[in-house]
Design a protein around this motif. Sequence first.
Motif: not given
Lengths: 266, 414
Positions: A122-137, A235-236
């Motif tokens: 769930a945590e990683i999924g939320i980070q993905r849909i809220s672009e946090q993973i893109d931000a890391l990239y 999304g959610a």
Amino acid sequence: MDKEAFFASRVNSLGRATLRWVNEMGAMTVFFLKALLMVFHPKQLPMIIQHVYTIGARSATIVMLVGLFTGMVLGLQLFHTLVKFGSTGVLGSAVALSLIRELGPVLTAIMITARAGSSMAAEIGIQRISEQIDALYTMRVDPLRYLISPRIAASIISFPLLTALFDIIGILGGYISGVMLLGLNYGTYFYRVQSSVEMEDIIGGFVKSIVFAVIVSTVCCFQGYFTHMRRDSYGAKAVGLSTTSAVVMSCVLILVSDYVVTSLIL
Amino acid sequence: MKTPLIEFRDVTKRFNNQTVLDQVNLEIYEGEVTTLIGKSGTGKSVLLKHIIGLLTPDEGTILFHGEPLQNMIGSQRDRYFSQISYMFQNNALFDSMTVFDNIALPLRQTTQLHHKAIEEKVRARLEQTELTEVAEKYPSELSGGMQKRVALSRALVTDPQIVLFDEPTTGQDVIRRNAILSMIAEYQRKFGFTAILISHDVPDVFFISNRILAIHEAKIIFQGTPAEFEQFEHPFMDEFVKSIEGLQEHLTGIQSKRQFRIRNQMGLSRKDPQERYIVALFSLIDFDQLCEHLGHTRGQEVLTAMGTYINKHFGAVGGFSTRQSKSQYATFLPFSNLAEAERILEEFAIDLQKEGLRSIQAEARIPQEICFEFAILAGLAQGKAGNAEIDFIFKEAEARQRKIAQVHCEARRP
């Protein structure tokens, strides 16, 4: 003709599902290997320790509780079965071997899946849909290194430790029901535990728990990480479905791999 | 000829069957502020994500210093991407980390800096963006505007060479919006990075931009300076720019440059070619120092309050005003001659010195104990209705500017 077409379409969809499954397994393997290679990055240690706390330390209470009652139920059931054969003396052996070889690793893995695996997905999924993973990239922080690798390493460390805890508490549970409640001699109980458990049994249990750690952490992280690739929802809702898939897939794979590992060990 | 820093050659991007970018050609030059404008959903963010490498084109080439990105080897690509920072439209802050940790993350993960050096750097950024008090809070505890500033701080903390801002001012009020634009301009000047912005803040964003790119129906329809964009004739201008400008006027009373010119031309066309008109130009001097001293938000508040005060005063005699540049307002007085205008300006100067400055400072909510000496200049110039060269009149008015009011800090001290 219609019957043939119907049959062909069934085979077709079965083939597609199989290909998809094989693809996903392949992708998961690559995903795991890439993340594993990054475990040795110099900045990983603090994050691994943090995840050992989240996955391991915070799961300890629930693992101990389940271990206690599993041991107590085992003690109770086996006592009443062994009474029929006049061999209640081997209760300690039966409880200890069942726990160390099978129930300990499997139930611990299932409990951690329910508690920590679902939250990972769930945590990683939320980070993905809220672009946090893109931000890391965009910050040049490899998301596999930062998010996945420490979780896999922490799982590999935590699972065997929690399994050991489960086994000890389970054996004490068997002692409570068998000795304290049903009146078996306590010396007999612990003598049987000590005499029947071999080092191979303990190693076998730990091997299983490490295999389960790899499966649970990889499946849960993979499902969360690729939440945005789901075709059935967005999304959610996609996060919810990814979490469910992660838990279900992990549990099934735990049981399947348990059989495979057991057959290889024995 | 100058080689563009980033160049798109016939870049096409499709999602399923929808073409989002259709053979896009554009150039972005080093050290400039380039603003990308266009209606929502026209592929502006997609375009930016191609620059940062989050998306790759289906067709066409992206060049960096004339070198195609797809031809670059691993280390070259790493070097390219390490120069870029990106501020996401929805901020993409890590919601389980505090504001401080969010800003420190890129430094902790990508540099070998000592934790004390990281802390110093982050504290400095927090101070610059007026976030010191919320450093230990989580993003969900902050307002949308504050979250934007956190994202801005995080984008700038690594001192990047190229910064991509995806709608950095969305969700901000007029003052904060201009404060963020002013902050971007100041950092761009200070650190010399290349800024690429997506913004709907027309015309405010033009004051800080060197170049404008307009995207319409998946194509780049305009590339050029803000001045060239003012003259650009395309249905896009009616659909997008004018509608935004109309809203601006409704909100602030100050007209956009474009509306100012149209109204000016309409007014002049009704006059005899020999008839005279007056333009007054007001400047807030040392505006950058003012922002540095009081913060960008207060700096913008002072500027807005000054514009409102001018507009209120000269509106009574039929004048209308526009923001001419970052710290200048121009007022067009169609019904006054030079003598009359000078008399009005004289009265305005007295009123401004006596009451206006205090009212501007109160409007900008500058506390009594803080004082920064700033002055306002004004100059008048006369034009003929037959001669439409208003830029020349502006220059003349600027040359005639004199100090009409000043804040004296000494006078306040006991």
